[in-house]
Design a protein around this motif. Structure first.
Motif, short mmCIF file in Angstrom:
data_model
loop_
_atom_site.label_atom_id
_atom_site.label_comp_id
_atom_site.label_asym_id
_atom_site.label_seq_id
_atom_site.Cartn_x
_atom_site.Cartn_y
_atom_site.Cartn_z
N HIS A 25 6.79 -3.17 2.53
CA HIS A 25 7.05 -2.58 3.83
C HIS A 25 7.79 -1.28 3.64
N ARG A 26 7.59 -0.38 4.56
CA ARG A 26 8.37 0.84 4.57
C ARG A 26 9.79 0.45 4.95
N PRO A 27 10.78 0.87 4.19
CA PRO A 27 12.15 0.47 4.50
C PRO A 27 12.55 0.85 5.92
N GLU A 28 13.28 -0.07 6.56
CA GLU A 28 13.78 0.19 7.90
C GLU A 28 14.87 1.26 7.88
N MET A 29 15.58 1.32 6.75
CA MET A 29 16.68 2.26 6.58
C MET A 29 16.96 2.40 5.10
N SER A 30 17.83 3.32 4.77
CA SER A 30 18.21 3.48 3.37
C SER A 30 19.22 2.40 2.98
N VAL A 31 19.41 2.22 1.69
CA VAL A 31 20.41 1.27 1.20
C VAL A 31 21.79 1.68 1.70
N GLU A 32 22.07 2.97 1.69
CA GLU A 32 23.38 3.46 2.15
C GLU A 32 23.59 3.15 3.63
#
Length: 193
Positions: free
Chosen positions: A8-15
């Motif tokens: 999946h395309r990430p919902e947000m960055s890890v940060e």
């Protein structure tokens, strides 16, 4: 070999996830697996007792190690995921100086105990094995209360565990190297509900 989970395309960055997680209420445990934010259910008494049982066994048989409960871990390929395993077996003192999220260097085993929620199958039986294998954790122990079984995953390679063995509650389970523990799972029969 491709991972079992869909990409999946990430919902947000890890940060961004780490910032969100820092501000989440104490009653909510968040994870970031497969590029998605997931809410990990709050544990029940039997769940907590299973972790305490396993902590005691590890301490008795491997006193140089400790089973850390709910330790934040950097998982998946290139550490793009964040998980809070129910237990992480590592040398005593492992998380010292790590902050909220530890790398997996030195971790011998990740442990999950199934919860009674609709996401248990996807989270504990599909996504977590892939995430822990990709992070190079040698053994993943799943205590599956739904199936009344212990599942031992080992031999991580190319983001997957090459070996998986399911053993019913009540049997003796030999955890492979580098964990090297033998568990009598009879007490788990009374803790499945």
């Amino acid at each position: 070999m491709t991972p079992r989970t869909e990409q999946h395309r990430p919902e947000m960055s890890v940060e961004e996830f780490e910032e969100l997680e820092r501000h989440a209420p104490e009653t909510v445990r968040l994870e970031f697996i497969g590029g998605r934010v997931q809410v990990k259910p709050v544990t029940d008494g039997n769940h907590d007792h299973i972790i305490a049982w396993l902590q005691r066994l590890c301490m008795q048989h491997r006193p140089e190690l400790w089973l850390y409960a709910d330790r934040g871990m950097k998982v998946e390929s290139y550490r793009k995921g964040r998980a809070r395993p129910d237990g992480v077996l590592a040398p005593f003192g492992f998380p010292k100086g790590h902050g909220d999220w530890s790398g997996t260097e030195g971790v011998l085993m990740a442990v999950e105990v199934t919860s009674y929620d609709s996401d248990t199958h996807r989270r504990d039986r599909v996504e977590k094995p892939d995430a822990y294998a990709a992070a190079g954790i040698p053994v993943y122990l799943l205590i599956d209360r739904d199936d009344h079984a212990v599942v031992v995953f080992d031999q991580p390679e190319d983001g997957r565990y090459r070996h998986e063995e399911k053993i019913p509650f009540g049997a003796t389970v030999k955890l492979p190297d580098p964990v090297s523990l033998t568990l009598d799972t009879d007490p788990l029969k009374d803790l499945a509900d």
